[in-house]
Design a protein around this motif. Structure first.
Motif, PDB file in Angstrom:
ATOM      1  N   ALA A 178      10.209  67.951  54.056  1.00 44.44           N
ATOM      2  CA  ALA A 178      10.774  68.153  52.723  1.00 44.44           C
ATOM      3  C   ALA A 178       9.863  69.026  51.870  1.00 44.44           C
ATOM      4  O   ALA A 178      10.326  69.905  51.131  1.00 44.44           O
ATOM      5  N   VAL A 179       8.562  68.784  51.960  1.00 45.44           N
ATOM      6  CA  VAL A 179       7.604  69.614  51.222  1.00 45.44           C
ATOM      7  C   VAL A 179       7.723  71.070  51.668  1.00 45.44           C
ATOM      8  O   VAL A 179       7.776  72.000  50.855  1.00 45.44           O
ATOM      9  N   ARG A 180       7.763  71.287  52.972  1.00 48.44           N
ATOM     10  CA  ARG A 180       7.797  72.647  53.518  1.00 48.44           C
ATOM     11  C   ARG A 180       9.082  73.379  53.132  1.00 48.44           C
ATOM     12  O   ARG A 180       9.049  74.550  52.725  1.00 48.44           O
ATOM     13  N   VAL A 181      10.216  72.715  53.280  1.00 49.85           N
ATOM     14  CA  VAL A 181      11.486  73.357  52.952  1.00 49.85           C
ATOM     15  C   VAL A 181      11.552  73.659  51.454  1.00 49.85           C
ATOM     16  O   VAL A 181      12.012  74.737  51.041  1.00 49.85           O
ATOM     17  N   THR A 182      11.106  72.720  50.643  1.00 52.24           N
ATOM     18  CA  THR A 182      11.111  72.949  49.202  1.00 52.24           C
ATOM     19  C   THR A 182      10.252  74.151  48.842  1.00 52.24           C
ATOM     20  O   THR A 182      10.670  75.015  48.053  1.00 52.24           O
ATOM     21  N   ARG A 183       9.065  74.230  49.395  1.00 54.17           N
ATOM     22  CA  ARG A 183       8.163  75.360  49.107  1.00 54.17           C
ATOM     23  C   ARG A 183       8.787  76.682  49.550  1.00 54.17           C
ATOM     24  O   ARG A 183       8.724  77.684  48.832  1.00 54.17           O
ATOM     25  N   ALA A 184       9.424  76.674  50.721  1.00 56.83           N
ATOM     26  CA  ALA A 184      10.001  77.903  51.252  1.00 56.83           C
ATOM     27  C   ALA A 184      11.208  78.374  50.441  1.00 56.83           C
ATOM     28  O   ALA A 184      11.417  79.581  50.282  1.00 56.83           O
ATOM     29  N   LEU A 185      12.007  77.441  49.936  1.00 56.84           N
ATOM     30  CA  LEU A 185      13.220  77.802  49.191  1.00 56.84           C
ATOM     31  C   LEU A 185      13.009  77.864  47.688  1.00 56.84           C
ATOM     32  O   LEU A 185      13.916  78.282  46.954  1.00 56.84           O
ATOM     33  N   LEU A 186      11.836  77.476  47.216  1.00 54.46           N
ATOM     34  CA  LEU A 186      11.596  77.403  45.774  1.00 54.46           C
ATOM     35  C   LEU A 186      11.797  78.742  45.062  1.00 54.46           C
ATOM     36  O   LEU A 186      12.404  78.767  43.976  1.00 54.46           O
ATOM     37  N   PRO A 187      11.324  79.860  45.597  1.00 55.61           N
ATOM     38  CA  PRO A 187      11.566  81.122  44.886  1.00 55.61           C
ATOM     39  C   PRO A 187      13.039  81.394  44.632  1.00 55.61           C
ATOM     40  O   PRO A 187      13.434  81.821  43.535  1.00 55.61           O
ATOM     41  N   ALA A 188      13.886  81.125  45.625  1.00 53.64           N
ATOM     42  CA  ALA A 188      15.325  81.317  45.458  1.00 53.64           C
ATOM     43  C   ALA A 188      15.886  80.369  44.409  1.00 53.64           C
ATOM     44  O   ALA A 188      16.709  80.758  43.566  1.00 53.64           O
ATOM     45  N   LEU A 189      15.456  79.120  44.433  1.00 52.53           N
ATOM     46  CA  LEU A 189      15.948  78.132  43.481  1.00 52.53           C
ATOM     47  C   LEU A 189      15.544  78.459  42.052  1.00 52.53           C
ATOM     48  O   LEU A 189      16.278  78.156  41.104  1.00 52.53           O
ATOM     49  N   ARG A 190      14.393  79.071  41.881  1.00 49.50           N
ATOM     50  CA  ARG A 190      13.908  79.394  40.534  1.00 49.50           C
ATOM     51  C   ARG A 190      14.540  80.654  39.961  1.00 49.50           C
ATOM     52  O   ARG A 190      14.587  80.817  38.732  1.00 49.50           O
ATOM     53  N   ARG A 191      15.035  81.532  40.815  1.00 53.31           N
ATOM     54  CA  ARG A 191      15.531  82.816  40.326  1.00 53.31           C
ATOM     55  C   ARG A 191      16.793  82.694  39.489  1.00 53.31           C
ATOM     56  O   ARG A 191      17.043  83.524  38.598  1.00 53.31           O
ATOM     57  N   GLY A 192      17.608  81.688  39.767  1.00 56.26           N
ATOM     58  CA  GLY A 192      18.909  81.625  39.110  1.00 56.26           C
ATOM     59  C   GLY A 192      18.918  81.032  37.719  1.00 56.26           C
ATOM     60  O   GLY A 192      19.935  81.095  37.025  1.00 56.26           O
ATOM     61  N   GLY A 193      17.835  80.376  37.313  1.00 52.19           N
ATOM     62  CA  GLY A 193      17.819  79.728  36.004  1.00 52.19           C
ATOM     63  C   GLY A 193      18.615  78.432  35.967  1.00 52.19           C
ATOM     64  O   GLY A 193      18.803  77.839  34.901  1.00 52.19           O
ATOM     65  N   TRP A 194      19.088  77.993  37.112  1.00 55.59           N
ATOM     66  CA  TRP A 194      19.850  76.739  37.256  1.00 55.59           C
ATOM     67  C   TRP A 194      19.672  76.284  38.692  1.00 55.59           C
ATOM     68  O   TRP A 194      19.863  77.063  39.627  1.00 55.59           O
ATOM     69  N   GLY A 195      19.286  75.036  38.887  1.00 57.17           N
ATOM     70  CA  GLY A 195      19.115  74.565  40.256  1.00 57.17           C
ATOM     71  C   GLY A 195      19.071  73.060  40.337  1.00 57.17           C
ATOM     72  O   GLY A 195      18.805  72.369  39.347  1.00 57.17           O
ATOM     73  N   ARG A 196      19.319  72.561  41.537  1.00 60.97           N
ATOM     74  CA  ARG A 196      19.266  71.131  41.802  1.00 60.97           C
ATOM     75  C   ARG A 196      18.578  70.895  43.140  1.00 60.97           C
ATOM     76  O   ARG A 196      18.901  71.565  44.134  1.00 60.97           O
ATOM     77  N   ILE A 197      17.652  69.942  43.176  1.00 63.26           N
ATOM     78  CA  ILE A 197      17.071  69.455  44.419  1.00 63.26           C
ATOM     79  C   ILE A 197      17.317  67.955  44.474  1.00 63.26           C
ATOM     80  O   ILE A 197      17.032  67.232  43.509  1.00 63.26           O
ATOM     81  N   VAL A 198      17.854  67.496  45.598  1.00 65.29           N
ATOM     82  CA  VAL A 198      18.061  66.063  45.803  1.00 65.29           C
ATOM     83  C   VAL A 198      17.414  65.671  47.124  1.00 65.29           C
ATOM     84  O   VAL A 198      17.685  66.271  48.166  1.00 65.29           O
TER      85      VAL A 198
END
Length: 266
Positions: free
Chosen positions: A120-140
């Protein structure tokens, strides 16, 4: 209820399992583009067949998440096939070794922590740039009752899930001002292949059938599950879908228990 997420894009890890595929179904029904990832390509294809005709066909990516390089590779494949994601549902996990503490090895501990926490840590770190770019995001994060109510015959699992819960709570403070909200869902004894395997083992040990194993487990091991049954994966998926939505716009750092009262404390 319209969750107001039509047109969003989601990645679900551990997507071939019971909760994962039902979460995919719930998000597809809301008009979300869904990427389903799991270790086995065959399991993913079976999950896609189970989904049947939905508004759109999910994208399937078979990927082992046992290393950081693998998580980075998954992020690259997602970007190539669907672009940036808005939603990340971390569902990859295993029960791992069970039994008395003195019977469980270092390797057993490493396996549980690597799969349930570090992936979970690894996937979150890898996808974080994409999640931050939109100005709206959800992680569950799909967690467990065991994160706050540990059982002495599942200690590696319990400790790894407690770590995941702490990670999610801490991360919820990091990017909320950018519109990225982080929450957890903690089910208890859901009707999935994981608990099927647990009950098959219990049935063998007790010389009974599956129904007898489930009934005895509820009576002896989960006395606070007041509904007296295993939960359904769609009952968990509906909570996950809500937390992925615009309807949860003021929910951050929370842990939603979907457990029939299993956790005995507030």
């Amino acid at each position: 209820m319209d969750l107001e997420i039509a047109g969003r894009t989601a990645l679900i890890t551990g997507a071939a399992g019971g909760i994962g595929r039902h979460t995919a179904a719930a998000l597809l029904d809301e008009g979300v583009t869904v990427v389903m990832s799991d270790q086995s390509a065959d399991d993913l294809e079976e999950a896609r067949a189970w989904l049947g005709e939905r508004r759109s066909v999910p994208v399937l990516i078979a990927q082992d998440l046992s290393t950081d390089a693998a998580a980075v590779e998954l992020a690259a494949k997602v970007a190539e096939q669907v672009g940036d994601i808005d939603i990340l549902v971390n569902g990859a996990g295993i029960t791992g070794a069970t039994g008395a503490f003195h019977e469980i090895s270092d390797d057993d501990w490493v396996e549980a922590i690597t799969t349930n926490l570090l992936s979970a840590v690894r996937v979150t770190r890898a996808l974080l740039p994409a999640l931050r770019r939109g100005g709206w995001g959800r992680i569950v994060y799909v967690n467990s009752e065991d994160a706050v109510q540990p059982y002495d015959d599942e200690l590696p699992y319990c400790a790894s899930k407690a770590g995941l819960l702490s990670f999610a709570k801490g991360l919820s403070r990091s990017y909320a001002d950018e519109g990225l909200l982080v929450n957890s869902v903690s089910p208890a004894f859901i009707n999935t292949p994981m608990t099927d395997a647990m009950m098959e083992k219990r049935a063998d040990e007790k010389g009974t059938d599956m129904d007898g194993a489930i009934d005895s487990f509820l009576d002896e091991e989960r006395p606070y599950m007041e509904l007296g049954r295993r939960g359904l994966p769609e009952e968990v998926a509906s909570v996950i879908a809500f937390l992925c939505s615009e309807r949860a716009s003021f929910v951050n750092g929370s842990n939603y228990r979907v457990d029939s009262g299993s956790v005995a404390t507030l």
